[in-house]
Design a protein around this motif. Structure first.
Motif, PDB file in Angstrom:
ATOM      1  N   UNK A 162       0.847  -1.194   0.000  1.00 20.93           N
ATOM      2  CA  UNK A 162       0.000   0.000   0.000  1.00 20.93           C
ATOM      3  C   UNK A 162       0.877   1.236   0.000  1.00 20.93           C
ATOM      4  N   UNK A 163       0.553   2.178  -0.848  1.00 21.37           N
ATOM      5  CA  UNK A 163       1.267   3.449  -0.911  1.00 21.37           C
ATOM      6  C   UNK A 163       0.298   4.528  -1.362  1.00 21.37           C
ATOM      7  N   UNK A 164       0.274   5.678  -0.689  1.00 22.64           N
ATOM      8  CA  UNK A 164      -0.576   6.772  -1.151  1.00 22.64           C
ATOM      9  C   UNK A 164      -0.266   7.182  -2.588  1.00 22.64           C
ATOM     10  N   UNK A 165       1.009   7.041  -2.997  1.00 16.37           N
ATOM     11  CA  UNK A 165       1.382   7.403  -4.358  1.00 16.37           C
ATOM     12  C   UNK A 165       0.747   6.465  -5.383  1.00 16.37           C
ATOM     13  N   UNK A 166       0.914   5.151  -5.187  1.00 17.11           N
ATOM     14  CA  UNK A 166       0.338   4.204  -6.147  1.00 17.11           C
ATOM     15  C   UNK A 166      -1.176   4.243  -6.133  1.00 17.11           C
ATOM     16  N   UNK A 167      -1.752   4.503  -4.975  1.00 18.14           N
ATOM     17  CA  UNK A 167      -3.210   4.555  -4.887  1.00 18.14           C
ATOM     18  C   UNK A 167      -3.755   5.812  -5.545  1.00 18.14           C
ATOM     19  N   UNK A 168      -3.058   6.926  -5.382  1.00 19.60           N
ATOM     20  CA  UNK A 168      -3.502   8.186  -5.985  1.00 19.60           C
ATOM     21  C   UNK A 168      -3.370   8.145  -7.505  1.00 19.60           C
ATOM     22  N   UNK A 169      -2.307   7.493  -7.990  1.00 19.31           N
ATOM     23  CA  UNK A 169      -2.068   7.402  -9.432  1.00 19.31           C
ATOM     24  C   UNK A 169      -2.128   5.943  -9.876  1.00 19.31           C
ATOM     25  N   UNK A 170      -3.107   5.209  -9.393  1.00 20.40           N
ATOM     26  CA  UNK A 170      -3.152   3.762  -9.615  1.00 20.40           C
ATOM     27  C   UNK A 170      -3.181   3.403 -11.094  1.00 20.40           C
ATOM     28  N   UNK A 171      -3.951   4.150 -11.905  1.00 23.30           N
ATOM     29  CA  UNK A 171      -4.026   3.838 -13.329  1.00 23.30           C
ATOM     30  C   UNK A 171      -2.661   3.970 -13.993  1.00 23.30           C
ATOM     31  N   UNK A 172      -1.923   5.022 -13.632  1.00 21.16           N
ATOM     32  CA  UNK A 172      -0.621   5.268 -14.246  1.00 21.16           C
ATOM     33  C   UNK A 172       0.448   4.299 -13.761  1.00 21.16           C
ATOM     34  N   UNK A 173       0.579   4.173 -12.435  1.00 28.13           N
ATOM     35  CA  UNK A 173       1.685   3.400 -11.873  1.00 28.13           C
ATOM     36  C   UNK A 173       1.470   1.899 -11.948  1.00 28.13           C
ATOM     37  N   UNK A 174       0.248   1.453 -11.907  1.00 26.40           N
ATOM     38  CA  UNK A 174      -0.011   0.011 -11.926  1.00 26.40           C
ATOM     39  C   UNK A 174      -0.213  -0.495 -13.347  1.00 26.40           C
ATOM     40  N   UNK A 175      -0.764   0.322 -14.229  1.00 26.47           N
ATOM     41  CA  UNK A 175      -1.112  -0.143 -15.571  1.00 26.47           C
ATOM     42  C   UNK A 175      -0.204   0.372 -16.683  1.00 26.47           C
ATOM     43  N   UNK A 176       0.706   1.297 -16.383  1.00 25.40           N
ATOM     44  CA  UNK A 176       1.588   1.823 -17.422  1.00 25.40           C
ATOM     45  C   UNK A 176       2.670   0.819 -17.794  1.00 25.40           C
ATOM     46  N   UNK A 177       3.281   1.051 -18.951  1.00 27.15           N
ATOM     47  CA  UNK A 177       4.329   0.168 -19.462  1.00 27.15           C
ATOM     48  C   UNK A 177       5.645   0.921 -19.598  1.00 27.15           C
ATOM     49  N   UNK A 178       6.733   0.239 -19.251  1.00 33.08           N
ATOM     50  CA  UNK A 178       8.067   0.795 -19.430  1.00 33.08           C
ATOM     51  C   UNK A 178       8.821  -0.103 -20.407  1.00 33.08           C
ATOM     52  N   UNK A 179       9.624   0.491 -21.269  1.00 33.18           N
ATOM     53  CA  UNK A 179      10.389  -0.259 -22.260  1.00 33.18           C
ATOM     54  C   UNK A 179      11.569  -0.941 -21.564  1.00 33.18           C
ATOM     55  N   UNK A 180      11.626  -2.267 -21.656  1.00 31.56           N
ATOM     56  CA  UNK A 180      12.663  -3.053 -20.983  1.00 31.56           C
ATOM     57  C   UNK A 180      13.928  -3.188 -21.827  1.00 31.56           C
ATOM     58  N   UNK A 181      13.763  -3.260 -23.134  1.00 28.77           N
ATOM     59  CA  UNK A 181      14.876  -3.377 -24.062  1.00 28.77           C
ATOM     60  C   UNK A 181      14.678  -2.384 -25.204  1.00 28.77           C
ATOM     61  N   UNK A 182      15.766  -1.924 -25.796  1.00 29.29           N
ATOM     62  CA  UNK A 182      15.650  -1.046 -26.956  1.00 29.29           C
ATOM     63  C   UNK A 182      14.770  -1.704 -28.014  1.00 29.29           C
TER      64      UNK A 182
END
Length: 216
Positions: A162-182
């Protein structure tokens, strides 16, 4: 009630406090993702295109080089549609009672086909992309093929439940994608779909993986 809503979407003040105090201040949510997620330099937009494929139906490919560490199409989770578990159960019951209500059955089918279960300590339900191409990212069959991945995973080291940050921005932080390889121009973008499955549903994923990838 009001208290429940405040836990679903904590205030900015609570977010600020948590990122400056233990145990959150040293976590990558606060040190890396929070300052970079809203920076245009760290995001890749309009760098992908949907291709029709005779076997897969649709695939997502890069239209230009995308470096590792970039956030990919963050506007997807920012504009995604979320339905609470209680609302989902009500929709399911409504469709069963009213099978001729075509609009509701189509909505349910749309969420089932393109959505996924989305849960945090603050809320549990289902999420589906409203108007973004990330939904056409297919499953890769090996670690070498995984070009993108979820920002936060429950298997991460020092994962905070639990984190106020992840809960406040749950759509962004939990569902966003980061590029793992070029990702090179013209290359298909693949993801590890096991990120969408909980441990108790591992057997379901294994069946899916075998169906898609064979014995790999």
């Amino acid at each position: 009630g009001t208290t429940h809503k405040s836990y679903q979407r904590p205030s900015r003040a609570w977010e600020e406090w948590s990122c400056n105090n233990s145990p959150f201040q040293g976590h990558k949510m606060c040190t890396t993702y929070r300052p970079r997620l809203f920076s245009w330099r760290a995001n890749s937009y309009k760098s992908t295109v949907v291709h029709k494929d005779d076997v897969k139906g649709r695939t997502l490919k890069a239209t230009k080089f995308i470096p590792a560490g970039t956030f990919l199409n963050v506007d997807d989770p920012a504009t995604s549609f979320y339905i609470d578990k209680n609302e989902w159960d009500l929709l399911d019951e409504f469709v069963k009672i009213n099978p001729s209500a075509e609009f509701y059955s189509k909505l349910q089918n749309y969420i089932n086909e393109y959505g996924y279960e989305s849960s945090s300590t603050a809320r549990v339900g289902r999420t589906v992309s409203v108007a973004n191409v990330n939904t056409f990212i297919n499953h890769g069959c090996s670690k070498e093929q995984f070009k993108v991945g979820a920002l936060l995973k429950r298997t991460d080291e020092n994962y905070v439940n639990f984190s106020p940050l992840t809960t406040r921005h749950s759509e962004l932080l939990i569902n966003s994608l980061v590029v793992l390889q070029d990702i090179e121009e013209g290359e298909e973008i693949l993801q590890d779909y096991s990120e969408f499955w909980d441990d108790e549903k591992a057997s379901e994923f294994d069946e899916f993986h075998k169906r898609v990838c064979g014995a790999n």
